[in-house]
Design a protein around this motif. Structure first.
Motif, PDB file in Angstrom:
ATOM      1  N   HIS A 441       0.836  -1.201   0.000  1.00  0.00           N
ATOM      2  CA  HIS A 441       0.000   0.000   0.000  1.00  0.00           C
ATOM      3  C   HIS A 441       0.870   1.249   0.000  1.00  0.00           C
ATOM      4  CE1 HIS A 441       0.880  -0.957   4.260  1.00  0.00           C
ATOM      5  NE2 HIS A 441       0.895   0.362   4.427  1.00  0.00           N
ATOM      6  N   THR A 442       0.269   2.340  -0.466  1.00  0.00           N
ATOM      7  CA  THR A 442       0.915   3.649  -0.398  1.00  0.00           C
ATOM      8  C   THR A 442       0.300   4.502   0.701  1.00  0.00           C
ATOM      9  OG1 THR A 442      -0.619   4.533  -2.056  1.00  0.00           O
ATOM     10  CG2 THR A 442       1.461   3.605  -2.853  1.00  0.00           C
ATOM     11  N   GLU A 443      -0.931   4.183   1.096  1.00  0.00           N
ATOM     12  CA  GLU A 443      -1.603   4.854   2.208  1.00  0.00           C
ATOM     13  C   GLU A 443      -2.383   3.792   2.970  1.00  0.00           C
ATOM     14  OE1 GLU A 443      -4.299   7.863   0.814  1.00  0.00           O
ATOM     15  OE2 GLU A 443      -3.014   8.348  -0.899  1.00  0.00           O
ATOM     16  N   ARG A 444      -2.521   3.972   4.272  1.00  0.00           N
ATOM     17  CA  ARG A 444      -3.357   3.064   5.057  1.00  0.00           C
ATOM     18  C   ARG A 444      -3.812   3.781   6.315  1.00  0.00           C
ATOM     19  NH1 ARG A 444      -2.183  -0.164   9.529  1.00  0.00           N
ATOM     20  NH2 ARG A 444      -3.805  -1.730   9.949  1.00  0.00           N
ATOM     21  N   ILE A 445      -5.083   3.555   6.688  1.00  0.00           N
ATOM     22  CA  ILE A 445      -5.615   4.204   7.878  1.00  0.00           C
ATOM     23  C   ILE A 445      -6.714   3.328   8.477  1.00  0.00           C
ATOM     24  CG2 ILE A 445      -7.427   5.540   6.669  1.00  0.00           C
ATOM     25  CD1 ILE A 445      -6.628   7.912   8.540  1.00  0.00           C
ATOM     26  N   LEU A 446      -6.813   3.332   9.806  1.00  0.00           N
ATOM     27  CA  LEU A 446      -7.904   2.662  10.514  1.00  0.00           C
ATOM     28  C   LEU A 446      -8.892   3.729  10.959  1.00  0.00           C
ATOM     29  CD1 LEU A 446      -5.920   0.018  12.615  1.00  0.00           C
ATOM     30  CD2 LEU A 446      -7.243  -0.351  10.523  1.00  0.00           C
ATOM     31  N   LEU A 447     -10.138   3.568  10.602  1.00  0.00           N
ATOM     32  CA  LEU A 447     -11.146   4.606  10.777  1.00  0.00           C
ATOM     33  C   LEU A 447     -12.115   4.332  11.917  1.00  0.00           C
ATOM     34  CD1 LEU A 447     -11.639   4.961   6.979  1.00  0.00           C
ATOM     35  CD2 LEU A 447     -10.781   6.779   8.460  1.00  0.00           C
ATOM     36  N   ALA A 448     -11.944   3.208  12.586  1.00  0.00           N
ATOM     37  CA  ALA A 448     -12.725   2.899  13.780  1.00  0.00           C
ATOM     38  C   ALA A 448     -11.938   1.905  14.620  1.00  0.00           C
ATOM     39  CB  ALA A 448     -14.092   2.314  13.421  1.00  0.00           C
ATOM     40  N   HIS A 449     -12.101   1.989  15.922  1.00  0.00           N
ATOM     41  CA  HIS A 449     -11.494   1.038  16.859  1.00  0.00           C
ATOM     42  C   HIS A 449     -12.485   0.888  17.995  1.00  0.00           C
ATOM     43  CE1 HIS A 449      -8.144  -1.106  18.848  1.00  0.00           C
ATOM     44  NE2 HIS A 449      -8.696  -0.636  19.962  1.00  0.00           N
ATOM     45  N   SER A 450     -13.199  -0.248  18.010  1.00  0.00           N
ATOM     46  CA  SER A 450     -14.385  -0.370  18.851  1.00  0.00           C
ATOM     47  C   SER A 450     -14.276  -1.587  19.762  1.00  0.00           C
ATOM     48  CB  SER A 450     -15.629  -0.531  17.959  1.00  0.00           C
ATOM     49  OG  SER A 450     -15.606   0.383  16.871  1.00  0.00           O
ATOM     50  N   PRO A 451     -14.129  -1.389  21.076  1.00  0.00           N
ATOM     51  CA  PRO A 451     -14.026  -2.528  21.989  1.00  0.00           C
ATOM     52  C   PRO A 451     -15.373  -3.208  22.218  1.00  0.00           C
ATOM     53  CG  PRO A 451     -13.974  -0.477  23.209  1.00  0.00           C
ATOM     54  CD  PRO A 451     -13.963  -0.102  21.755  1.00  0.00           C
ATOM     55  N   TYR A 452     -15.336  -4.510  22.430  1.00  0.00           N
ATOM     56  CA  TYR A 452     -16.523  -5.276  22.814  1.00  0.00           C
ATOM     57  C   TYR A 452     -16.060  -6.562  23.491  1.00  0.00           C
ATOM     58  CZ  TYR A 452     -15.673  -8.306  18.722  1.00  0.00           C
ATOM     59  OH  TYR A 452     -15.119  -9.172  17.814  1.00  0.00           O
ATOM     60  N   ARG A 453     -16.990  -7.259  24.131  1.00  0.00           N
ATOM     61  CA  ARG A 453     -16.686  -8.547  24.748  1.00  0.00           C
ATOM     62  C   ARG A 453     -17.226  -9.661  23.853  1.00  0.00           C
ATOM     63  NH1 ARG A 453     -14.608  -8.509  29.783  1.00  0.00           N
ATOM     64  NH2 ARG A 453     -14.734  -6.549  30.974  1.00  0.00           N
ATOM     65  N   ASP A 454     -16.380 -10.643  23.608  1.00  0.00           N
ATOM     66  CA  ASP A 454     -16.813 -11.745  22.770  1.00  0.00           C
ATOM     67  C   ASP A 454     -17.663 -12.732  23.571  1.00  0.00           C
ATOM     68  OD1 ASP A 454     -15.058 -13.333  24.252  1.00  0.00           O
ATOM     69  OD2 ASP A 454     -13.517 -13.391  22.697  1.00  0.00           O
ATOM     70  N   SER A 455     -18.052 -13.825  22.939  1.00  0.00           N
ATOM     71  CA  SER A 455     -18.956 -14.772  23.588  1.00  0.00           C
ATOM     72  C   SER A 455     -18.335 -15.436  24.812  1.00  0.00           C
ATOM     73  CB  SER A 455     -19.396 -15.844  22.582  1.00  0.00           C
ATOM     74  OG  SER A 455     -18.259 -16.497  22.023  1.00  0.00           O
ATOM     75  N   ALA A 456     -17.000 -15.408  24.916  1.00  0.00           N
ATOM     76  CA  ALA A 456     -16.322 -15.962  26.084  1.00  0.00           C
ATOM     77  C   ALA A 456     -16.067 -14.915  27.144  1.00  0.00           C
ATOM     78  CB  ALA A 456     -15.006 -16.608  25.658  1.00  0.00           C
ATOM     79  N   GLY A 457     -16.530 -13.690  26.909  1.00  0.00           N
ATOM     80  CA  GLY A 457     -16.352 -12.617  27.883  1.00  0.00           C
ATOM     81  C   GLY A 457     -15.025 -11.902  27.789  1.00  0.00           C
ATOM     82  N   ARG A 458     -14.226 -12.223  26.782  1.00  0.00           N
ATOM     83  CA  ARG A 458     -12.934 -11.562  26.626  1.00  0.00           C
ATOM     84  C   ARG A 458     -13.085 -10.244  25.891  1.00  0.00           C
ATOM     85  NH1 ARG A 458     -10.665 -17.017  23.974  1.00  0.00           N
ATOM     86  NH2 ARG A 458     -12.490 -16.429  22.722  1.00  0.00           N
ATOM     87  N   THR A 459     -12.286  -9.272  26.284  1.00  0.00           N
ATOM     88  CA  THR A 459     -12.327  -7.971  25.616  1.00  0.00           C
ATOM     89  C   THR A 459     -11.525  -8.039  24.319  1.00  0.00           C
ATOM     90  OG1 THR A 459     -12.537  -6.783  27.701  1.00  0.00           O
ATOM     91  CG2 THR A 459     -11.764  -5.527  25.804  1.00  0.00           C
ATOM     92  N   THR A 460     -12.167  -7.642  23.242  1.00  0.00           N
ATOM     93  CA  THR A 460     -11.497  -7.569  21.944  1.00  0.00           C
ATOM     94  C   THR A 460     -11.999  -6.302  21.256  1.00  0.00           C
ATOM     95  OG1 THR A 460     -11.018  -8.754  19.877  1.00  0.00           O
ATOM     96  CG2 THR A 460     -13.237  -9.016  20.813  1.00  0.00           C
ATOM     97  N   HIS A 461     -11.770  -6.167  19.967  1.00  0.00           N
ATOM     98  CA  HIS A 461     -12.169  -4.918  19.320  1.00  0.00           C
ATOM     99  C   HIS A 461     -12.443  -5.148  17.838  1.00  0.00           C
ATOM    100  CE1 HIS A 461      -7.769  -5.102  18.796  1.00  0.00           C
ATOM    101  NE2 HIS A 461      -7.978  -4.485  17.654  1.00  0.00           N
ATOM    102  N   GLN A 462     -13.182  -4.224  17.278  1.00  0.00           N
ATOM    103  CA  GLN A 462     -13.495  -4.161  15.842  1.00  0.00           C
ATOM    104  C   GLN A 462     -12.748  -2.986  15.242  1.00  0.00           C
ATOM    105  OE1 GLN A 462     -15.276  -1.352  14.698  1.00  0.00           O
ATOM    106  NE2 GLN A 462     -15.531  -1.938  12.562  1.00  0.00           N
ATOM    107  N   GLU A 463     -12.417  -3.097  13.941  1.00  0.00           N
ATOM    108  CA  GLU A 463     -11.794  -1.974  13.242  1.00  0.00           C
ATOM    109  C   GLU A 463     -12.357  -1.853  11.830  1.00  0.00           C
ATOM    110  OE1 GLU A 463      -7.428  -1.452  15.243  1.00  0.00           O
ATOM    111  OE2 GLU A 463      -7.803  -3.356  14.225  1.00  0.00           O
ATOM    112  N   THR A 464     -12.276  -0.639  11.315  1.00  0.00           N
ATOM    113  CA  THR A 464     -12.655  -0.318   9.941  1.00  0.00           C
ATOM    114  C   THR A 464     -11.401   0.170   9.230  1.00  0.00           C
ATOM    115  OG1 THR A 464     -14.908   0.270  10.587  1.00  0.00           O
ATOM    116  CG2 THR A 464     -14.105   1.156   8.493  1.00  0.00           C
ATOM    117  N   SER A 465     -11.163  -0.337   8.016  1.00  0.00           N
ATOM    118  CA  SER A 465      -9.880  -0.109   7.351  1.00  0.00           C
ATOM    119  C   SER A 465     -10.057   0.498   5.969  1.00  0.00           C
ATOM    120  CB  SER A 465      -9.132  -1.445   7.234  1.00  0.00           C
ATOM    121  OG  SER A 465      -8.008  -1.346   6.380  1.00  0.00           O
ATOM    122  N   LEU A 466      -9.080   1.323   5.577  1.00  0.00           N
ATOM    123  CA  LEU A 466      -8.989   1.836   4.211  1.00  0.00           C
ATOM    124  C   LEU A 466      -7.516   1.907   3.835  1.00  0.00           C
ATOM    125  CD1 LEU A 466     -10.456   3.210   1.732  1.00  0.00           C
ATOM    126  CD2 LEU A 466      -9.916   5.390   2.848  1.00  0.00           C
TER     127      LEU A 466
END
Length: 512
Positions: A441-466
């Protein structure tokens, strides 16, 4: 008929899809008395399966349905069920419908084109004469593979030359008004069309079949997720089908699981006049898509199952300067193969093993030496193309947390870093995996970083990419099931996601 026989079977897959607002979801909103049940004073449109858990009509006064309006056909008695035959459907061509009616009765086909249409969500474009219905032979079952390729043709729909390409639904209704079902199909652009649309929408028909449990009857039906043991007990992936056929109806109402994701985008995009062409994932596999004719390929919904020809076609598109837009999550996860059906038509069998043991020469075996049919196990994680990859399911919706809001994608949304967009991380989520290589890539950016708990109760996160490839093409990955519903789904729209998506498409159309 007893209640037990009349109810819709509730597989784990379908029950989740209809109770999760970001799974099946409502289809195009038809403000019409054409409805088949009433709950109190509210009519329920033809696309809502009221006998499935979690499906309720949106609030508000609706016209009362006519007396004796149809009920949803089920997969036990198959009062009326059908599917579209093989072939690329274009204006001026035809589509053959194969329909079973039990008991045999006349039936009618009403055809709708999905679109904005003044807020109605679809427009009726054709109505057939009465057609003689027959009870077709029982589905053929070989192993776990169910096929209805031997059904007789019931009706040929000639596609007028002036019909617009798009997503269509054939609504099947028995002449006595008792039963109804649906057949989705896609009309592609004419082969000789001089104008090439800026955006090509790719309908995920391959993934739709992976989830199709027809017949959902507690006995024979099988998908790549589930099968029955013959006593009504639902089995999981280890005993599910490894080959499923396109030559069969969709379970339940005849509409695919997750079909709402694609229809959400279509209604919104046509409302704002985006220049769209249409194709299916099967077309992409068959080499019928020429990406150079378009500025971007848009994948509007859950698009989990990809063949090698599909992936290579999209990689070539990106490397040739055509942008890619993925508006869901869990994309390109399973590696599949499409092979000819029992009657010889190409691309009518979908083959994919999960973690079953198969001979190495089986079309469902996956890459040689791989532990499963995951693209990751084949040494090609989806992040190599998408810029991120599947992280897991989201037990309940959580906010999408905006990031890098000075970027042009968020322009005009009013968002600042850390602002939440409620409910926009739902269903399934993707994120960036630091230990997995990124695409060039010549450019890269993450446009969201969203924490949540998965089905096992562990904290993880979602991201949106371009990111931007060296060719100049952009690749956008929303990383959540909830992006397309936020565009035009009643009760789930978000103006900031609408604006961000418009910013993205406008930029791609201008830069492409």
């Amino acid at each position: 008929m007893g209640t037990e026989r009349n109810r819709r079977w509730e597989s784990g897959t379908l029950a989740h899809g209809v109770s999760d607002p970001f799974g099946q979801g409502p289809l195009p909103w038809l403000r019409s008395p054409d409805a088949y049940r009433a709950e109190g004073e509210a009519a329920v449109p033809w696309y809502v399966s009221v006998d499935a858990p979690g499906q309720h009509p949106p609030p508000g006064t609706r016209p009362a349905p006519p007396v004796g309006t149809p009920r949803n056909s089920d997969d036990v008695d198959q009062q009326i069920k059908g599917f579209a035959s093989a072939g690329v459907i274009r204006p001026g061509g035809a589509v053959d419908l194969r329909v079973t009616v039990n008991p045999p009765r006349e039936f009618q086909v009403d055809v709708y084109r999905i679109g904005h249409d003044g807020g109605d969500g679809a427009r009726q474009v054709h109505s057939s004469p009465l057609i003689a219905g027959m009870a077709q032979a029982a589905p053929l079952v070989v192993g776990r593979t169910v096929s209805c390729h031997h059904w007789w043709q019931s009706w040929r729909l000639q596609i007028p030359p002036d019909w617009r390409p798009g997503a269509y639904v054939a609504v099947l209704t028995t002449a006595d008004g008792r039963d109804r079902s649906h057949i989705p199909f896609t009309v592609r652009d004419p082969a000789d069309r001089l104008h090439a649309a800026e955006l090509l929408l790719v309908i995920p028909d391959v993934t739709w079949q992976a989830y199709n449990l027809f017949p959902e009857d507690g006995h024979q039906g099988a998908s790549l997720y589930h099968a029955w043991d013959g006593t009504g007990r639902l089995l999981g992936e280890a005993e599910a089908a490894v080959t499923v056929s396109f030559d069969r109806p969709h379970a339940g109402a005849g509409l695919p699981l997750h079909v709402g994701h694609a229809y959400d985008f279509i209604r919104w995009a046509e409302r704002y006049g985006y220049d769209l062409a249409y194709a299916t994932a099967t077309d992409l596999h068959a080499g019928l898509v020429d990406p150079t004719r378009h500025k971007a390929l848009v994948f509007p919904g859950h698009d989990e199952y990809w063949s090698e020809p599909m992936r290579r076609a999209v990689e070539r598109a990106r490397d040739g300067g055509t942008s890619l837009v993925f508006l869901s999550a869990n994309t390109m996860y399973w590696r599949v193969d499409l092979t000819p059906g029992a009657s010889g038509e190409p691309h009518r069998l979908l083959n994919c093993r999960k973690r079953q043991k198969l001979p190495p020469d089986s079309p469902a075996a996956g890459a040689p030496g791989s532990a499963s049919a995951l693209w990751r196990d084949a040494g090609e994680p989806e992040q190599h193309l998408l810029g991120l990859q599947y992280a897991g399911s989201v037990p309940s919706p959580v906010p999408l947390i905006a990031r890098n809001t000075s970027h042009w994608l968020w322009e005009g949304t009013g968002l600042h870093d850390g602002d939440p967009l409620p409910g926009l991380v739902a269903g399934e989520a993707d994120r960036y995996f630091p230990k997995v290589a990124l695409p060039e890539h010549t450019e890269r950016i993450l446009l969201a970083h969203s924490p949540y708990r998965d089905s096992a109760g562990r904290t993880t996160h979602q991201e949106t990419s371009l990111y931007r490839a060296p060719s100049g093409a952009y690749v956008f990955a929303a990383g959540t099931f909830a992006w397309s519903p936020a565009l035009d789904r009643p009760g789930h729209t978000d103006e900031r996601i609408q604006r961000a998506t418009a910013n993205l498409l406008d930029h791609l159309c201008k830069e492409g």
